[in-house]
Design an enzyme around this catalytic site. Structure first.
Site, PDB file in Angstrom:
ATOM      1  N   LEU A   1       0.813  -1.207   0.000  1.00  8.91           N
ATOM      2  CA  LEU A   1       0.000   0.000   0.000  1.00  8.91           C
ATOM      3  C   LEU A   1       0.852   1.265   0.000  1.00  8.91           C
ATOM      4  O   LEU A   1       1.678   1.476   0.889  1.00  8.91           O
ATOM      5  CB  LEU A   1      -0.925  -0.001   1.222  1.00  8.91           C
ATOM      6  CG  LEU A   1      -1.874   1.197   1.357  1.00  8.91           C
ATOM      7  CD1 LEU A   1      -2.829   1.269   0.168  1.00  8.91           C
ATOM      8  CD2 LEU A   1      -2.652   1.107   2.663  1.00  8.91           C
ATOM      9  N   ASP A   2       0.628   2.109  -1.015  1.00  8.06           N
ATOM     10  CA  ASP A   2       1.282   3.421  -1.140  1.00  8.06           C
ATOM     11  C   ASP A   2       2.802   3.329  -1.126  1.00  8.06           C
ATOM     12  O   ASP A   2       3.493   4.272  -0.732  1.00  8.06           O
ATOM     13  CB  ASP A   2       0.815   4.369  -0.027  1.00  8.06           C
ATOM     14  CG  ASP A   2      -0.640   4.778  -0.199  1.00  8.06           C
ATOM     15  OD1 ASP A   2      -1.151   4.697  -1.328  1.00  8.06           O
ATOM     16  OD2 ASP A   2      -1.259   5.188   0.804  1.00  8.06           O
ATOM     17  N   GLU A   3       3.342   2.209  -1.558  1.00  6.77           N
ATOM     18  CA  GLU A   3       4.790   2.042  -1.592  1.00  6.77           C
ATOM     19  C   GLU A   3       5.297   1.671  -2.977  1.00  6.77           C
ATOM     20  O   GLU A   3       6.434   1.215  -3.126  1.00  6.77           O
ATOM     21  CB  GLU A   3       5.231   0.999  -0.556  1.00  6.77           C
ATOM     22  CG  GLU A   3       4.975   1.425   0.883  1.00  6.77           C
ATOM     23  CD  GLU A   3       5.520   0.429   1.902  1.00  6.77           C
ATOM     24  OE1 GLU A   3       6.291  -0.467   1.493  1.00  6.77           O
ATOM     25  OE2 GLU A   3       5.196   0.556   3.089  1.00  6.77           O
TER      26      GLU A   3
END
Length: 278
Positions: free
Chosen positions: A221-223
């Site tokens: 997530l969001d990486e």
């Protein structure tokens, strides 16, 4: 005809000479060329835009032996072909409106084929631009909803999916099926402020920089690999709503640039990073 060649491969002497020599042998005219060698990773990256009299299929056949010789991970595209983009949103419409306006104004050379949302709120905005709107509520179940999303991607022949403030997490399965084809936008430079009301948390801590990050979506997530970031300086006089307002502007700018660079084949994946030929 104008074409764009992008490639990455293990770095070694002779790559540029082989590519440019092949183009010269076919009387191709190079319009733009950018290259980068990552010494740490030992990989080489190249983007070349050129004109040629041959068809796309003929050029692909001509490049195949060179691709095998240098173990190229390569892509050749017609520069005149506009990328088909499917946009996903929830209730906040600032990024959607910005993208649609840029397309209509000729500032973003893509075709938005459809908009998908888990809420009905942005249907009037979308349809005012003459674009199909599909409301897929979460009440239909995550698996069924994502299956329908994938069906729409295939139906419209979408080359790219843009999460323009789509406030749902994609499953690992959908991320895998659309690997390298989904761009997300989220607030950045607020890494410690997870969960609800990040700008209120930032205001409480007195942050001095806020911004936004556009990145490829991965199961982490969001990486995912970062394409673009935009920042703005703020101070103690900014209220939480001021921060949100500035943040929305940053989100629009970062996302529009990321979509444009992807559509122009300027972004190449480099493991967990990207190489962006601006």
């Amino acid at each position: 005809m104008s074409y764009i060649l992008t490639l990455s491969c293990p770095d070694r002497p002779g790559i540029v000479a082989a590519v440019s020599g092949l183009l010269a042998s076919r009387q191709c005219n190079i319009l733009e060329s950018q290259q980068y060698g990552d010494q740490d990773a030992g990989r080489f990256f190249l983007r070349v835009q050129f004109t040629a009299s041959e068809s796309l299929e003929e050029l692909q056949g001509l490049f195949a032996p060179t691709a095998r010789e240098f173990a190229l991970d390569w892509h050749l595209s017609d520069a005149s072909t506009r990328m088909k983009v499917l946009i996903m949103v929830s209730k906040e419409g600032h990024c959607l409106n910005d993208l649609l306006f840029r397309v209509r104004s000729g500032l973003l050379d893509i075709d938005v084929v459809a908009v998908v949302s888990n809420h009905p709120d942005l249907r009037p905005l979308t349809q005012s631009f003459g674009i199909d709107y599909h409301h897929l509520p979460m009440s239909m179940g995550k698996a069924a909803q994502e299956a329908e999303i994938l069906t729409l991607v295939q139906h419209y022949g979408a080359d790219l999916v843009v999460l323009a403030r789509y406030m749902q997490i994609l499953t690992d399965d959908l991320c895998a099926k659309l690997q390298g084809k989904v761009i997300n936008i989220h607030h950045s430079f607020l890494p410690s402020f997870k969960g609800a009301k990040p700008y209120h948390q930032a205001h409480k801590r007195g942050v001095k920089l806020i911004g936004a990050t556009a990145h490829y979506v991965t199961p982490d997530l969001d990486e995912g690999p970062i394409i673009e970031q935009e920042v703005a300086r703020v101070d103690h006089t900014h209220t939480p709503e001021d921060l949100r307002r500035v943040g929305r502007d940053m989100e629009c700018l970062a996302l529009a640039r990321a979509v444009r660079w992807h559509a122009e084949h300027r972004v190449l994946l480099n493991d967990e990073k990207t190489v962006v030929f601006r």
